[in-house]
Design a protein around this motif. Structure first.
Motif, PDB file in Angstrom:
ATOM      1  N   GLU A  52      18.969 -26.041  -2.971  1.00 57.13           N
ATOM      2  CA  GLU A  52      19.791 -27.179  -3.132  1.00 57.13           C
ATOM      3  C   GLU A  52      19.013 -28.352  -2.357  1.00 57.13           C
ATOM      4  N   ALA A  53      19.404 -29.406  -2.791  1.00 62.59           N
ATOM      5  CA  ALA A  53      18.974 -30.646  -2.034  1.00 62.59           C
ATOM      6  C   ALA A  53      19.287 -30.773  -0.497  1.00 62.59           C
ATOM      7  N   GLN A  78      22.429 -35.503   1.663  1.00 62.81           N
ATOM      8  CA  GLN A  78      23.789 -35.665   0.956  1.00 62.81           C
ATOM      9  C   GLN A  78      24.177 -36.885   0.860  1.00 62.81           C
TER      10      GLN A  78
END
Length: 161
Positions: free
Chosen positions: A17-18, A21
């Motif tokens: 996941e990145a 955010q």
């Protein structure tokens, strides 16, 4: 808020996941970087707090409300700020110039970043990006060497053929 002390791998493992955010603010020494929509005034308020920028360097994404981006930038810049608005194509360049005048920013010159041809483009392979150099008021004189091209670089720079 993130700081340069936060360590991140050079390349994130595939499928991970990145890390960043929407709304994350990164502090990079004297510089600040935020993940957010340039057209959203609250993103600018978070990024700038009570500060005013002396340089705007942006590439507004296609499909963004360009006028809102420029209004937000204008609200958070010093009166003699240098503006560099990068454009992906001729249509965006024309739109930028038209919208700058609407927010009382004066286009002064275009700048070309010569790149290695990408092979993409409607009719010709793209080998450059263009920027509009602009300011709210007249820029300081060249000999002040603040942030308006202190090395007297040419308006075309980048990769050699």
């Amino acid at each position: 808020m993130k700081s340069p002390d936060d360590t991140l791998p050079e390349d994130a493992p595939e499928g991970q996941e990145a890390v960043t955010q929407d709304g994350d603010l990164w502090i990079l020494g004297k510089h600040r970087l935020i993940c957010g929509d340039q057209a959203n005034e609250s993103v600018f308020a978070t990024l700038m707090e009570d500060r005013k920028a002396f340089v705007v360097n942006t590439l507004p994404p296609s499909g963004t409300d360009l006028n809102a981006v420029l209004v937000n930038c204008s609200c958070y810049t010093l009166p003699n700020a240098a503006w560099y608005i990068w454009c992906l194509d001729f249509k965006q360049l024309l739109a930028v110039v038209g919208n700058l005048q609407a927010v009382e920013i004066i286009p002064k010159q275009h700048i070309i970043w010569r790149k290695i041809p990408s092979g993409k483009g409607n009719f010709y392979p793209t080998s450059h990006e263009a920027a509009v150099f602009a300011c709210k008021n007249d820029p300081p004189q060249r000999d002040e060497k603040i942030y308006y091209n202190p090395e007297h670089e040419e308006a075309v720079f980048g990769a050699k053929k």
